[in-house]
Write an enzyme that holds these catalytic residues in place. Structure first.
Site, PDB file in Angstrom:
ATOM      1  CD  GLU A 111       4.987  13.957   1.467  1.00  0.00           C
ATOM      2  OE1 GLU A 111       4.356  13.385   2.354  1.00  0.00           O
ATOM      3  OE2 GLU A 111       5.649  14.998   1.650  1.00  0.00           O
ATOM      4  CD  GLU A 147      -1.905   2.263   1.453  1.00  0.00           C
ATOM      5  OE1 GLU A 147      -1.185   2.987   0.700  1.00  0.00           O
ATOM      6  OE2 GLU A 147      -2.423   2.659   2.499  1.00  0.00           O
TER       7      GLU A 147
END
Lengths: 312, 312
Positions: free
Chosen positions: B109, B100
């Site tokens: 990010e 994930e």
């Protein structure tokens, strides 16, 4: 501007000030607004009949306050001073000082020092401070909302038991004490107590923001006590209390008659942007009706943050 | 731990991964979980039948992942590697990599670089990436929720007109572009368009996180267009697409058959912790049915923030 939008959207805050300024007898009087921000309180004071309003604002917003006053038809009576409160020079003493200086749990990063310094320099004898009296309140609480959000997700996620992370998560939560959060009236486990009451007409500057108090709470229900919530209340009076009082007039029928409005930021009131400050305990306590949940509180200036709430 | 609690509370996120891992044929296979965090995906993979799960986690959480696996009865099949993904040494190649890694508007990010590097080193030929395909989506939107919160308070507060502050507040709002906020389906002014689709089995590392796209939108309603929302979707496949494909299999009946589940973070889906990214325009546009609202988008690495979304 985001913080000003937040404050303007805080209905209990704005409504309390509007009621206080409408309720005070401002007709023909001079008013000082310390830290005027967008000028809301200055305009409200002028609309309530003030002869002159001095709006002190150190930020770049000062330039626009005059335009705001003009737009509301009171531009001739609002005088903007673009400076720090300590550096302001007024042409006269004022009968009323209004300011919204309150921070989280009242004194956290508050502007009270500046307001009291302005009082000592510019408030006429018998003049009115708005707010007039402030109280720091506390009560033991069941902080299920915080616990649920921060710890419950580890109990089970998609059938996976991640409870071994609850301990570390609880530890981090404690290290982040105190937390600013919204609780509701049902969270209260005992009748709230007043830790400190200050009369802003007489409070010495050196004493501002310092609270050391012990409070005795008697639990009113069967629940888990996660810690204590701290918040504040402000009374807005119609006129300053008589000089020379010893403070015992607080709470008397005579004093209550002059309270125009009260702003509460507690769990039982409509939520404000101040929310409540919650200090969690290292261990949950079980509360039963009649059980005592005593606590000692200390609020004192922190070198890093002007005012910090420390539970002892 | 607060961020992990937030992610575990994100039901669409967790449910999509759980469905993907249950739907993939993991029986007897080796799985790599890059950036395992609390180990949720590792445990789900083991519970779905994986023979061995390698959980790479660089943070201090690594120590507790084994305990979490033990608590769920799969401790013998979960192997924790406390290191950066780039430094991991596995005893074998794996048939599945789950991770994930997604950030705001997919690439902001994000950890995609680390995941693709792990793929190139450790994924067996024909192995499966979960998620398998990712899409950056966009649409013109009416962002009334943001505007109402940030600008409306200046229009009127307690009968005071502070609208002279709306201009500066709007300017600050623009300077804070892009904003992460939750919109709902009603905010969409046109059919969303896909700006970029990446096949994670074949995406070159050097290409990751770079998107330059123009999109043509046709307004479907009469409304004010405040800007564009950007979000992402992930497909989780049952098996990797056949090698040597040219990408044209996307969207074909054959490809769709192997999609086990899709995670959407768009305005029409259940809100996730990624919310949507909203880029406000300097001037509001009026949209009418049939009108074109075209836009060019660029997502590229920012030296200060690994990935930043810039509207051009």
């Amino acid at each position: 501007m985001a913080i000003h939008a937040l404050m303007l959207r805080d209905k209990p805050r704005c409504a309390a000030y509007a009621a206080a300024l409408r309720g005070a007898d401002l007709e023909g009087k001079a008013v000082l607004d310390v830290g005027a921000g967008t000028g809301l309180l200055s305009v409200l004071a002028a609309k309530a009949g003030a002869r002159a309003v001095y709006a002190i604002e150190a930020s770049g917003l000062a330039a626009a306050i005059q335009a705001a006053a003009d737009a509301n038809g009171v531009g001739d009576r609002v005088h903007v001073l673009h400076c720090r409160a300590e550096d302001a020079e007024l042409p006269e003493r004022v009968e009323v000082i209004v300011s919204e200086w309150m921070g989280f749990h009242l004194y956290h990063e508050s502007m009270l020092d500046s307001v009291l310094a302005a009082r000592d320099r510019w408030l006429a004898e018998g003049g009115l401070m708005l707010p007039s009296r402030v109280r720091v309140m506390a009560a033991p609480v069941c902080a299920d909302a915080i616990i649920e959000e921060r710890l419950a997700p580890f109990a089970d996620c998609e059938g996976v038991d991640l409870s071994c992370f609850i301990g570390p998560a609880a530890q981090q939560l404690l290290e982040a004490n105190p937390q600013v959060a919204v609780l509701d009236g049902a969270a209260l486990l005992a009748q709230p107590r007043c830790l400190d009451e200050a009369e802003l007409h007489t409070l010495p500057v050196a004493q501002a923001g310092r609270v050391a108090a012990e409070a005795v709470f008697v639990a009113t229900k069967e629940a888990v006590c996660h810690g204590y919530a701290v918040w504040f209340e402000c009374d807005f009076l119609k006129a300053a209390p008589p000089a020379g009082g010893d403070g015992n007039e607080f709470g008397t029928a005579e004093a209550d008659e002059v309270v125009v409005t009260m702003l509460s930021t507690g769990p039982e009131a409509e939520p404000t942007h101040w929310k409540q400050t919650v200090v969690l305990l290292p261990e949950q306590l079980g509360a039963s009706p009649g059980a005592r949940l005593d606590c000692a509180f200390r609020l004192s200036p922190d070198p890093r943050m002007p005012r910090n709430c420390v539970l002892q």
